[in-house]
Design a protein around this motif. Structure first.
Motif, PDB file in Angstrom:
ATOM      1  N   ALA A 156       0.219  -4.232 -14.999  1.00  0.00           N
ATOM      2  CA  ALA A 156       0.616  -3.021 -14.281  1.00  0.00           C
ATOM      3  C   ALA A 156      -0.614  -2.217 -13.864  1.00  0.00           C
ATOM      4  O   ALA A 156      -0.702  -1.732 -12.732  1.00  0.00           O
ATOM      5  CB  ALA A 156       1.542  -2.171 -15.149  1.00  0.00           C
ATOM      6  N   PHE A 157      -1.571  -2.075 -14.762  1.00  0.00           N
ATOM      7  CA  PHE A 157      -2.796  -1.338 -14.446  1.00  0.00           C
ATOM      8  C   PHE A 157      -3.587  -2.048 -13.355  1.00  0.00           C
ATOM      9  O   PHE A 157      -4.136  -1.409 -12.453  1.00  0.00           O
ATOM     10  CB  PHE A 157      -3.658  -1.177 -15.702  1.00  0.00           C
ATOM     11  CG  PHE A 157      -3.210  -0.056 -16.596  1.00  0.00           C
ATOM     12  CD1 PHE A 157      -3.748   1.218 -16.452  1.00  0.00           C
ATOM     13  CD2 PHE A 157      -2.270  -0.266 -17.576  1.00  0.00           C
ATOM     14  CE1 PHE A 157      -3.336   2.263 -17.266  1.00  0.00           C
ATOM     15  CE2 PHE A 157      -1.852   0.768 -18.407  1.00  0.00           C
ATOM     16  CZ  PHE A 157      -2.381   2.042 -18.251  1.00  0.00           C
ATOM     17  N   ASN A 158      -3.661  -3.375 -13.437  1.00  0.00           N
ATOM     18  CA  ASN A 158      -4.397  -4.129 -12.419  1.00  0.00           C
ATOM     19  C   ASN A 158      -3.790  -3.934 -11.031  1.00  0.00           C
ATOM     20  O   ASN A 158      -4.512  -3.841 -10.030  1.00  0.00           O
ATOM     21  CB  ASN A 158      -4.407  -5.621 -12.762  1.00  0.00           C
ATOM     22  CG  ASN A 158      -5.283  -5.935 -13.955  1.00  0.00           C
ATOM     23  OD1 ASN A 158      -6.104  -5.115 -14.365  1.00  0.00           O
ATOM     24  ND2 ASN A 158      -5.119  -7.114 -14.527  1.00  0.00           N
ATOM     25  N   ASN A 183       0.820  -1.229   0.000  1.00  0.00           N
ATOM     26  CA  ASN A 183       0.000   0.000   0.000  1.00  0.00           C
ATOM     27  C   ASN A 183       0.847   1.269   0.000  1.00  0.00           C
ATOM     28  O   ASN A 183       0.490   2.280   0.614  1.00  0.00           O
ATOM     29  CB  ASN A 183      -0.952   0.018   1.208  1.00  0.00           C
ATOM     30  CG  ASN A 183      -2.002  -1.068   1.117  1.00  0.00           C
ATOM     31  OD1 ASN A 183      -2.334  -1.535   0.034  1.00  0.00           O
ATOM     32  ND2 ASN A 183      -2.519  -1.493   2.257  1.00  0.00           N
ATOM     33  N   MET A 184       1.968   1.212  -0.696  1.00  0.00           N
ATOM     34  CA  MET A 184       2.851   2.372  -0.794  1.00  0.00           C
ATOM     35  C   MET A 184       2.477   3.165  -2.046  1.00  0.00           C
ATOM     36  O   MET A 184       3.087   3.025  -3.108  1.00  0.00           O
ATOM     37  CB  MET A 184       4.309   1.923  -0.815  1.00  0.00           C
ATOM     38  CG  MET A 184       4.684   1.091   0.414  1.00  0.00           C
ATOM     39  SD  MET A 184       6.400   0.485   0.403  1.00  0.00           S
ATOM     40  CE  MET A 184       7.291   2.007   0.671  1.00  0.00           C
ATOM     41  N   GLU A 185       1.456   3.993  -1.901  1.00  0.00           N
ATOM     42  CA  GLU A 185       0.872   4.679  -3.049  1.00  0.00           C
ATOM     43  C   GLU A 185       1.877   5.587  -3.763  1.00  0.00           C
ATOM     44  O   GLU A 185       1.979   5.557  -5.001  1.00  0.00           O
ATOM     45  CB  GLU A 185      -0.346   5.503  -2.604  1.00  0.00           C
ATOM     46  CG  GLU A 185      -1.030   6.220  -3.745  1.00  0.00           C
ATOM     47  CD  GLU A 185      -2.240   7.013  -3.280  1.00  0.00           C
ATOM     48  OE1 GLU A 185      -2.963   7.547  -4.138  1.00  0.00           O
ATOM     49  OE2 GLU A 185      -2.465   7.099  -2.050  1.00  0.00           O
ATOM     50  N   GLU A 186       2.593   6.400  -3.007  1.00  0.00           N
ATOM     51  CA  GLU A 186       3.498   7.365  -3.630  1.00  0.00           C
ATOM     52  C   GLU A 186       4.576   6.666  -4.459  1.00  0.00           C
ATOM     53  O   GLU A 186       4.833   7.037  -5.616  1.00  0.00           O
ATOM     54  CB  GLU A 186       4.143   8.244  -2.552  1.00  0.00           C
ATOM     55  CG  GLU A 186       5.020   9.356  -3.115  1.00  0.00           C
ATOM     56  CD  GLU A 186       5.552  10.286  -2.036  1.00  0.00           C
ATOM     57  OE1 GLU A 186       6.523  11.011  -2.318  1.00  0.00           O
ATOM     58  OE2 GLU A 186       5.005  10.274  -0.902  1.00  0.00           O
ATOM     59  N   LYS A 187       5.196   5.645  -3.872  1.00  0.00           N
ATOM     60  CA  LYS A 187       6.244   4.930  -4.600  1.00  0.00           C
ATOM     61  C   LYS A 187       5.671   4.150  -5.785  1.00  0.00           C
ATOM     62  O   LYS A 187       6.296   4.077  -6.855  1.00  0.00           O
ATOM     63  CB  LYS A 187       6.991   3.982  -3.663  1.00  0.00           C
ATOM     64  CG  LYS A 187       7.943   4.680  -2.706  1.00  0.00           C
ATOM     65  CD  LYS A 187       8.869   3.689  -2.026  1.00  0.00           C
ATOM     66  CE  LYS A 187       9.946   4.418  -1.222  1.00  0.00           C
ATOM     67  NZ  LYS A 187      10.939   3.495  -0.640  1.00  0.00           N
ATOM     68  N   ALA A 188       4.496   3.574  -5.595  1.00  0.00           N
ATOM     69  CA  ALA A 188       3.878   2.799  -6.676  1.00  0.00           C
ATOM     70  C   ALA A 188       3.557   3.694  -7.865  1.00  0.00           C
ATOM     71  O   ALA A 188       3.841   3.344  -9.021  1.00  0.00           O
ATOM     72  CB  ALA A 188       2.614   2.110  -6.174  1.00  0.00           C
ATOM     73  N   LEU A 189       2.981   4.853  -7.610  1.00  0.00           N
ATOM     74  CA  LEU A 189       2.608   5.749  -8.702  1.00  0.00           C
ATOM     75  C   LEU A 189       3.846   6.330  -9.383  1.00  0.00           C
ATOM     76  O   LEU A 189       3.850   6.528 -10.607  1.00  0.00           O
ATOM     77  CB  LEU A 189       1.706   6.864  -8.185  1.00  0.00           C
ATOM     78  CG  LEU A 189       0.318   6.416  -7.706  1.00  0.00           C
ATOM     79  CD1 LEU A 189      -0.474   7.600  -7.176  1.00  0.00           C
ATOM     80  CD2 LEU A 189      -0.439   5.722  -8.832  1.00  0.00           C
ATOM     81  N   ALA A 190       4.887   6.610  -8.605  1.00  0.00           N
ATOM     82  CA  ALA A 190       6.118   7.131  -9.195  1.00  0.00           C
ATOM     83  C   ALA A 190       6.752   6.084 -10.115  1.00  0.00           C
ATOM     84  O   ALA A 190       7.217   6.410 -11.223  1.00  0.00           O
ATOM     85  CB  ALA A 190       7.090   7.535  -8.094  1.00  0.00           C
ATOM     86  N   LEU A 191       6.752   4.831  -9.663  1.00  0.00           N
ATOM     87  CA  LEU A 191       7.319   3.769 -10.487  1.00  0.00           C
ATOM     88  C   LEU A 191       6.449   3.520 -11.713  1.00  0.00           C
ATOM     89  O   LEU A 191       6.963   3.293 -12.819  1.00  0.00           O
ATOM     90  CB  LEU A 191       7.458   2.483  -9.668  1.00  0.00           C
ATOM     91  CG  LEU A 191       8.160   1.326 -10.378  1.00  0.00           C
ATOM     92  CD1 LEU A 191       9.611   1.695 -10.692  1.00  0.00           C
ATOM     93  CD2 LEU A 191       8.117   0.056  -9.527  1.00  0.00           C
ATOM     94  N   PHE A 192       5.141   3.589 -11.535  1.00  0.00           N
ATOM     95  CA  PHE A 192       4.212   3.405 -12.647  1.00  0.00           C
ATOM     96  C   PHE A 192       4.458   4.481 -13.714  1.00  0.00           C
ATOM     97  O   PHE A 192       4.443   4.199 -14.920  1.00  0.00           O
ATOM     98  CB  PHE A 192       2.774   3.474 -12.135  1.00  0.00           C
ATOM     99  CG  PHE A 192       1.733   3.168 -13.174  1.00  0.00           C
ATOM    100  CD1 PHE A 192       1.560   1.881 -13.644  1.00  0.00           C
ATOM    101  CD2 PHE A 192       0.914   4.168 -13.676  1.00  0.00           C
ATOM    102  CE1 PHE A 192       0.596   1.585 -14.605  1.00  0.00           C
ATOM    103  CE2 PHE A 192      -0.051   3.893 -14.622  1.00  0.00           C
ATOM    104  CZ  PHE A 192      -0.215   2.597 -15.089  1.00  0.00           C
ATOM    105  N   GLU A 193       4.694   5.710 -13.271  1.00  0.00           N
ATOM    106  CA  GLU A 193       4.980   6.801 -14.205  1.00  0.00           C
ATOM    107  C   GLU A 193       6.306   6.562 -14.926  1.00  0.00           C
ATOM    108  O   GLU A 193       6.430   6.816 -16.129  1.00  0.00           O
ATOM    109  CB  GLU A 193       5.025   8.130 -13.448  1.00  0.00           C
ATOM    110  CG  GLU A 193       5.213   9.342 -14.352  1.00  0.00           C
ATOM    111  CD  GLU A 193       5.141  10.651 -13.592  1.00  0.00           C
ATOM    112  OE1 GLU A 193       5.510  11.686 -14.184  1.00  0.00           O
ATOM    113  OE2 GLU A 193       4.728  10.643 -12.410  1.00  0.00           O
ATOM    114  N   GLU A 194       7.292   6.057 -14.173  1.00  0.00           N
ATOM    115  CA  GLU A 194       8.584   5.735 -14.792  1.00  0.00           C
ATOM    116  C   GLU A 194       8.414   4.638 -15.833  1.00  0.00           C
ATOM    117  O   GLU A 194       9.002   4.693 -16.930  1.00  0.00           O
ATOM    118  CB  GLU A 194       9.573   5.299 -13.717  1.00  0.00           C
ATOM    119  CG  GLU A 194      10.976   5.032 -14.238  1.00  0.00           C
ATOM    120  CD  GLU A 194      11.949   4.627 -13.143  1.00  0.00           C
ATOM    121  OE1 GLU A 194      13.042   4.138 -13.481  1.00  0.00           O
ATOM    122  OE2 GLU A 194      11.603   4.799 -11.950  1.00  0.00           O
TER     123      GLU A 194
END
Length: 235
Positions: free
Chosen positions: A162-164, A139-150
């Motif tokens: 990745a989307f799931n 549940n690490m939203e900030e890190k997950a979204l940053a990595l998703f953007e990368e």
């Protein structure tokens, strides 16, 4: 007639000898899966197996890594460490699997260090996806979204997985309203939703008390299943 009798018993003897060997020398997976009750280490077991004149292949060890399915994460990790110590060839999926096992056995920080120290050639879709999955499960939203953007910048988010992961994260964080826009984004990119996507999508509408929305998703899923079946029928 005596010759016939001898010929008939020879295969039986071969079978008996093979059965005897299998009893005395259990298959590698059986030996490793029994470590929880028999004690001993993975490295010692593998080395003993080789000293018996047997060959351990990458494919065999890959199959053995299904120990992870039975939550024997430490044993599975020790197999991979043994492979690295023996300089066995790693495929991209192996790096991703080791990252996941490190997260489960030694913590996310260790998994992050492993990822950061990988050669650029090993930082592929599987390893990025494995780290993203770790962030989402924690549940690490900030890190997950940053990595998703990368990953987006590297075109590594071109699959439904990745989307799931991100959608599941939003559901666990109590943010179901963020799920439908992600599905819309998938469709814009021509990424086909899979069964997991549809299930999360329906759950998001249910949490939003949007019954009509959930029914629309269900109808779309039915149409997709009918289309797939028609395509199979035409093969």
């Amino acid at each position: 007639m005596p010759c016939t009798a001898a010929a008939a018993t020879e295969p039986e003897e071969v079978v008996a000898q093979a059965a005897s060997r299998s009893v005395k020398q259990p298959r590698l997976y059986r030996r490793l899966s029994a470590l929880g009750t028999t004690g001993g280490s993975v490295a010692d077991t593998l080395n003993e197996y080789i000293n018996e004149g047997r060959v351990v292949t990458h494919r065999e060890l890959t199959n053995i890594k299904k120990l992870r399915k039975y939550h024997k994460f430490q044993h599975a990790l020790e197999i991979m460490e043994w492979m690295e110590n023996r300089k066995m060839f790693f495929i991209y999926a192996d790096y991703a699997l080791r990252l996941d096992l490190l997260s489960k056995t030694k913590g996310l920080a260790t998994a992050e260090d492993y990822f950061n120290n990988l050669l650029p050639s090993a930082k592929t879709l599987p390893t990025y996806g494995s780290l993203l999955n770790c962030y989402c499960k924690e549940n690490m939203e900030e890190k997950a979204l940053a990595l998703f953007e990368e990953m987006d910048g590297m075109n590594f988010d071109s699959t439904s997985l990745a989307f799931n992961n991100i959608m599941s994260l939003f559901m666990r964080l109590g943010k179901p309203e963020k799920v439908p826009p992600l599905v819309d984004e998938m469709k814009k990119r021509s990424i086909s939703p899979n069964t997991v996507t549809y299930n999360i999508w329906m759950q998001s509408y249910a949490h939003l008390n949007d019954i009509d929305g959930a029914e629309r998703v269900l109808e779309e899923l039915k149409r997709e299943n009918e289309l797939r079946q028609a395509q199979l029928d035409n093969l």
